[in-house]
Scaffold this active site. Structure first.
Site, mmCIF file in Angstrom:
data_model
loop_
_atom_site.group_PDB
_atom_site.id
_atom_site.type_symbol
_atom_site.label_atom_id
_atom_site.label_comp_id
_atom_site.label_asym_id
_atom_site.label_seq_id
_atom_site.Cartn_x
_atom_site.Cartn_y
_atom_site.Cartn_z
ATOM 1 N N PRO A 159 0.817 -1.228 0.000
ATOM 2 C CA PRO A 159 0.000 0.000 0.000
ATOM 3 C C PRO A 159 0.846 1.271 0.000
ATOM 4 C CG PRO A 159 -0.010 -1.012 2.189
ATOM 5 C CD PRO A 159 0.807 -1.914 1.304
ATOM 6 N N THR A 190 0.277 -5.936 2.378
ATOM 7 C CA THR A 190 1.433 -6.086 3.279
ATOM 8 C C THR A 190 1.377 -5.049 4.407
ATOM 9 O OG1 THR A 190 2.802 -4.655 1.915
ATOM 10 C CG2 THR A 190 2.913 -7.002 1.461
ATOM 11 N N ASP A 218 9.464 -2.089 -8.258
ATOM 12 C CA ASP A 218 10.559 -3.051 -8.401
ATOM 13 C C ASP A 218 10.981 -3.627 -7.049
ATOM 14 O OD1 ASP A 218 10.617 -2.603 -11.131
ATOM 15 O OD2 ASP A 218 12.008 -0.921 -10.939
ATOM 16 N N GLY A 260 4.683 1.378 -8.626
ATOM 17 C CA GLY A 260 5.893 1.817 -7.934
ATOM 18 C C GLY A 260 6.406 3.121 -8.508
ATOM 19 N N SER A 261 7.688 3.391 -8.250
ATOM 20 C CA SER A 261 8.277 4.653 -8.714
ATOM 21 C C SER A 261 8.977 4.477 -10.056
ATOM 22 C CB SER A 261 9.313 5.135 -7.710
ATOM 23 O OG SER A 261 8.744 5.224 -6.443
ATOM 24 N N THR A 262 9.606 3.329 -10.276
ATOM 25 C CA THR A 262 10.347 3.130 -11.532
ATOM 26 C C THR A 262 9.662 2.077 -12.413
ATOM 27 O OG1 THR A 262 12.333 3.489 -10.193
ATOM 28 C CG2 THR A 262 12.667 2.831 -12.463
ATOM 29 N N ARG A 331 12.102 11.806 -5.960
ATOM 30 C CA ARG A 331 13.367 11.735 -5.202
ATOM 31 C C ARG A 331 14.529 11.322 -6.102
ATOM 32 N NH1 ARG A 331 10.459 7.119 -4.159
ATOM 33 N NH2 ARG A 331 11.516 5.104 -3.966
ATOM 34 N N ASP A 528 18.762 -3.638 -7.813
ATOM 35 C CA ASP A 528 17.320 -3.504 -8.143
ATOM 36 C C ASP A 528 16.625 -2.534 -7.192
ATOM 37 O OD1 ASP A 528 17.852 -5.423 -9.990
ATOM 38 O OD2 ASP A 528 16.508 -6.948 -9.181
ATOM 39 N N GLY A 529 17.319 -1.476 -6.816
ATOM 40 C CA GLY A 529 16.690 -0.459 -5.975
ATOM 41 C C GLY A 529 16.903 -0.680 -4.486
HETATM 42 N N1 LIG Z 1 3.476 -2.496 4.146
HETATM 43 C C1 LIG Z 1 4.687 -2.019 3.910
HETATM 44 N N2 LIG Z 1 5.192 -1.028 4.673
HETATM 45 C C2 LIG Z 1 6.403 -0.500 4.414
HETATM 46 N N3 LIG Z 1 7.215 -0.919 3.400
HETATM 47 C C3 LIG Z 1 6.747 -1.895 2.611
HETATM 48 C C4 LIG Z 1 5.485 -2.504 2.810
HETATM 49 N N4 LIG Z 1 5.291 -3.452 1.850
HETATM 50 C C5 LIG Z 1 6.407 -3.451 1.100
HETATM 51 N N5 LIG Z 1 7.283 -2.527 1.534
HETATM 52 C C6 LIG Z 1 8.613 -2.165 0.993
HETATM 53 O O1 LIG Z 1 8.476 -0.954 0.241
HETATM 54 C C7 LIG Z 1 9.586 -0.839 -0.637
HETATM 55 C C8 LIG Z 1 9.223 -0.051 -1.872
HETATM 56 O O2 LIG Z 1 8.147 -0.637 -2.493
HETATM 57 P P1 LIG Z 1 7.842 -0.622 -4.039
HETATM 58 O O3 LIG Z 1 8.890 -1.298 -4.791
HETATM 59 O O4 LIG Z 1 6.467 -1.199 -4.169
HETATM 60 O O5 LIG Z 1 7.758 0.908 -4.422
HETATM 61 P P2 LIG Z 1 8.802 1.977 -4.915
HETATM 62 O O6 LIG Z 1 10.076 1.841 -4.207
HETATM 63 O O7 LIG Z 1 8.128 3.272 -4.857
HETATM 64 O O8 LIG Z 1 8.978 1.601 -6.410
HETATM 65 P P3 LIG Z 1 10.259 1.167 -7.242
HETATM 66 O O9 LIG Z 1 10.871 0.009 -6.520
HETATM 67 O O10 LIG Z 1 9.674 0.810 -8.582
HETATM 68 O O11 LIG Z 1 11.189 2.343 -7.297
HETATM 69 C C9 LIG Z 1 9.984 -2.254 -0.964
HETATM 70 O O12 LIG Z 1 11.347 -2.406 -0.728
HETATM 71 C C10 LIG Z 1 9.172 -3.136 -0.014
HETATM 72 O O13 LIG Z 1 10.002 -4.057 0.655
HETATM 73 C C1 LIG Z 2 20.706 14.785 -16.819
HETATM 74 C C2 LIG Z 2 19.720 13.919 -17.520
HETATM 75 C C3 LIG Z 2 19.999 12.541 -17.209
HETATM 76 C C4 LIG Z 2 18.944 11.594 -17.647
HETATM 77 C C5 LIG Z 2 19.449 10.228 -17.383
HETATM 78 C C6 LIG Z 2 18.387 9.249 -17.260
HETATM 79 C C7 LIG Z 2 18.947 7.889 -17.038
HETATM 80 C C8 LIG Z 2 17.942 7.093 -16.345
HETATM 81 C C9 LIG Z 2 18.304 5.652 -16.304
HETATM 82 C C10 LIG Z 2 17.337 4.971 -15.424
HETATM 83 C C11 LIG Z 2 17.773 3.586 -15.191
HETATM 84 C C12 LIG Z 2 16.891 2.920 -14.215
HETATM 85 C C13 LIG Z 2 17.409 1.585 -13.925
HETATM 86 C C14 LIG Z 2 16.490 0.899 -13.003
HETATM 87 C C15 LIG Z 2 16.796 0.571 -11.798
HETATM 88 C C16 LIG Z 2 15.862 -0.144 -10.910
HETATM 89 O O1 LIG Z 2 16.325 -1.427 -10.689
HETATM 90 C C17 LIG Z 2 15.761 0.553 -9.558
HETATM 91 C C18 LIG Z 2 14.589 0.005 -8.806
HETATM 92 O O2 LIG Z 2 13.417 0.544 -9.263
HETATM 93 N N1 LIG Z 2 15.579 1.962 -9.700
HETATM 94 C C19 LIG Z 2 16.458 2.804 -9.241
HETATM 95 O O3 LIG Z 2 17.450 2.480 -8.674
HETATM 96 C C20 LIG Z 2 16.168 4.258 -9.490
HETATM 97 C C21 LIG Z 2 17.330 4.890 -10.191
HETATM 98 C C22 LIG Z 2 16.891 6.126 -10.887
HETATM 99 C C23 LIG Z 2 18.069 6.816 -11.441
HETATM 100 C C24 LIG Z 2 17.742 8.102 -12.146
#
Ligand SMILES: Nc1ncnc2c1ncn2[C@@H]1O[C@H](COP(=O)(O)OP(=O)(O)OP(=O)(O)O)[C@@H](O)[C@H]1O
Ligand SMILES: CCCCCCCCCCCCC/C=C/[C@@H](O)[C@H](CO)NC(=O)CCCCC
Ligand SMILES: [Ca+2]
Length: 568
Positions: A159, A190, A218, A260-262, A331, A528-529
């Site tokens: 969530p 979760t 991710d 998620g964010s990415t 961020r 992977d983040g």
């Molecule tokens: N209920 C929860 N409370 C807090 N953290 C949680 C919960 N469920 C999962 N998480 C953790 O939240 C973290 C981020 O989650 P998620 O990957 O869904 O989003 P994000 O980080 O915004 O996206 P991305 O990974 O694509 O950048 C994960 O590492 C996961 O372990």
């Molecule tokens: C000045 C202009 C520059 C533009 C450059 C853009 C380049 C962007 C490349 C983005 C690559 C993302 C790779 C993905 C990694 C994911 O496993 C991981 C988990 O979600 N994300 C990040 O670590 C998030 C990492 C985000 C990094 C920006």
């Protein structure tokens, strides 16, 4: 486009008051508008092949692969207005002697722009109830005979991922589609980080399910694979911590509903981060194998990675951005800019085992797409290799001379096991990387000026080749190791003693005064983040260890008139 094959059913039905010839085979449902008798033209043969094939009028002829039908439901139509069939209405209308026709609605996948899928529907009506029911039962039989479709799914929702919309996205966009498709679900929202991972590791009754779905980004996907891979190894009697043992592939497929964010894994395996598209790929039972890297430190297992393992720039961006989670997805932009300006470089030794005998290089123009032949070929090669695994492991030793070593100063060391395409970089960190070829692309960005690094970064967002720069090298590898300079052997360290002691002092100062431009000794790995706690790592690719409910990015459709059953 598939050809229709032997017909199971053929009738004249109506769609919005127009007459259609409708046919069903094992592979296709076709509905073709009935036209008035063709006008005789003395100079044109009746079944001619047009010189300039034209796209058939979509209002006249449609075809849908049976594999992309989501469901069929019975309806009734009365004087143009439709009702869902609950029996009681029908009887009333029969008694009243109104014009009552039977109808059924087929829900199917429709492709939209940018690899998005939507659920479209068409309602067929006919006056004969028996015919109508025959159609409904025949389509249902065809759907039931498809064994790759999941019936029971275990769903985990984070969530708090991305913009905190996971629960809403699932309830509003995904759950109704699963219900339509007759999929039952067990849903767990979760309550804390690693809840899903630990539940999968220890509690989940996996035998009851045909797949696992994660709603999140991710990081959430990473939790799922850690739980599932671990559990599979325990169930198969494999030591999940081993650096050398071949891991057992997971049989349950994983679906990702992006929230998620990415959402890089979803984007790189489907072509878009759209929840409805992902739900439809799950419903039709797609399957896409995926490579997984295991990361060890001193023979101790640390983590798995499927997308990016990045030291230097991407490690620093992640470490910095973790303290700014409150900013949401923005961020990464903030920390990205900050780390670009900080311009830290790191010293160390990279050793790698080039992938031998495979097709493809990181500089190819070809891309990993649905049904990728490179993944099939290299996947086959890998499974043959793992059969004679022990022999190969012996030849992987440093003494065999196959390992190559590079020492230097790096702004970034990235290993991309897939393209890592995401909305920020639609072609990704390594555009020619493959989802399931058993390799990872090792990208080394040597120390260079800010201007040059910016050129490299900007090329992630343009058509230009981001590797075509003198300070970049890229290798397709099966295994690699990294040792930061300050962890190197005593003799190496003695050589650098003088410089080293100077840097130790400066790095301490620089933590408090980053503007002085002096680099710290260590970065951290972005896996992977997630941030890894160790810098010296040993990475091994396990080809096709897991499977997704996806099919790889589909090529944009090329219209082929002659292969379209509607055009014949
Ligand atoms: N209920 C929860 N409370 C807090 N953290 C949680 C919960 N469920 C999962 N998480 C953790 O939240 C973290 C981020 O989650 P998620 O990957 O869904 O989003 P994000 O980080 O915004 O996206 P991305 O990974 O694509 O950048 C994960 O590492 C996961 O372990
Ligand atoms: C000045 C202009 C520059 C533009 C450059 C853009 C380049 C962007 C490349 C983005 C690559 C993302 C790779 C993905 C990694 C994911 O496993 C991981 C988990 O979600 N994300 C990040 O670590 C998030 C990492 C985000 C990094 C920006
Ligand atoms: Ca790969």
């Amino acid at each position: 486009m598939e050809r229709p094959g032997r017909l199971l059913l053929q009738s004249e039905l109506r769609v919005r008051n127009a007459a259609y010839d409708v046919s069903l085979s094992r592979s296709l449902l076709i509905w073709k508008r009935r036209t008035s008798s063709p006008v005789y033209h003395p100079f044109r043969p009746r079944f001619c092949v047009p010189l300039f094939p034209r796209r058939p009028d979509p209002g006249v002829c449609h075809s849908v692969p049976v594999s992309e039908i989501i469901s069929v439901r019975e309806e009734e139509e009365e004087n143009g207005s439709r009702q869902r069939d609950d029996g009681s209405w029908k009887k009333i209308r029969e008694r009243e002697g109104k014009d009552c026709r039977q109808a059924f609605t087929v829900l199917y996948v429709e492709r939209c722009r940018q690899h998005r899928w939507r659920c479209a529907e068409v309602t067929f009506t006919c006056s004969d109830e028996a015919v109508c029911q025959h159609w409904v039962s025949s389509i249902r039989e065809q759907l039931a005979s498809n064994t790759s479709r999941p019936k029971h799914l275990l769903v985990y929702i984070n969530p708090y991922g991305g913009k905190r919309q996971g629960k809403r996205i699932y309830e509003q966009k995904v759950a109704p589609l699963f219900t339509q498709a007759g999929i039952s679900t067990s849903v767990i929202v979760t309550e804390y980080a690693n809840h899903a991972r630990d539940h999968l590791k220890m509690e989940a009754e996996l035998k009851k399910f045909d797949g696992v779905v994660c709603v999140g980004g991710d990081g959430m996907f990473s939790e799922i694979i850690h739980g599932l891979i671990w559990r599979t190894q325990i169930d198969c009697g494999v030591d999940p911590n081993s650096t050398e043992e071949a891991l057992s592939p997971c049989s349950l497929r994983i679906g990702i509903i992006p929230a998620g964010s990415t959402d890089c894994i979803c984007f790189a395996s489907v072509g878009t981060n759209d929840p409805v598209t992902s739900a439809l790929h799950i419903i039709v039972g797609d399957s896409q194998p995926l490579d997984v890297c295991s990361v060890h430190h001193n023979n101790m297992f640390l983590r798995y990675s499927v997308s990016l393992l990045g030291y230097g720039f991407y490690g620093d961006v992640l470490s910095d951005s973790e303290r700014k989670r409150w900013m949401g997805p923005a961020r990464y932009d903030f920390s990205g800019l900050k780390m670009f300006l900080t311009h830290h470089y790191y010293e160390g030794t990279v050793s790698y085992l080039p992938a031998k005998g495979i097709i493809g290089t990181p500089r190819d123009a070809t891309r990993c797409r649905s049904g990728c032949v490179i993944c099939q070929h290299n996947g086959q090669l890998n499974s043959e290799r793992s059969e004679k695994y022990e022999m190969d492991e012996a030849s992987d030793s440093e003494s065999s001379g196959e390992w190559r070593t590079i020492r230097g100063k790096f702004l970034a060391i990235n290993a991309a096991s897939m393209s890592c395409a995401c909305p920020r970089s639609p072609k990704g960190l390594s555009p020619a990387a493959h989802l399931a070829d058993g390799t990872t692309d090792l990208i080394l960005v040597r120390k260079c000026s800010r201007f040059n690094f910016l050129r490299h970064l900007l090329r992630h967002t343009s058509k230009d080749d981001q590797f075509d720069l003198t300070f970049i090298e890229v290798h397709r590898v099966r295994r690699f190791r990294f040792m930061p300079r300050h962890c190197q052997s005593d003799s190496d360290l003695e050589l650098d003693l003088h410089e080293n002691s100077k840097r130790q002092i400066f790095s301490q100062i620089c933590k408090d005064h980053p503007a002085c431009g002096c680099a710290p000794a260590y970065s951290s790995w972005n896996c992977d983040g997630e941030i890894l706690t160790h810098t010296a790592i040993d990475v091994r690719v396990h080809g096709q260890l897991i499977k997704l409910f996806a099919r790889g990015i589909e090529e944009l459709p090329v219209f082929e008139d002659l292969s379209n059953p509607c055009a014949i």
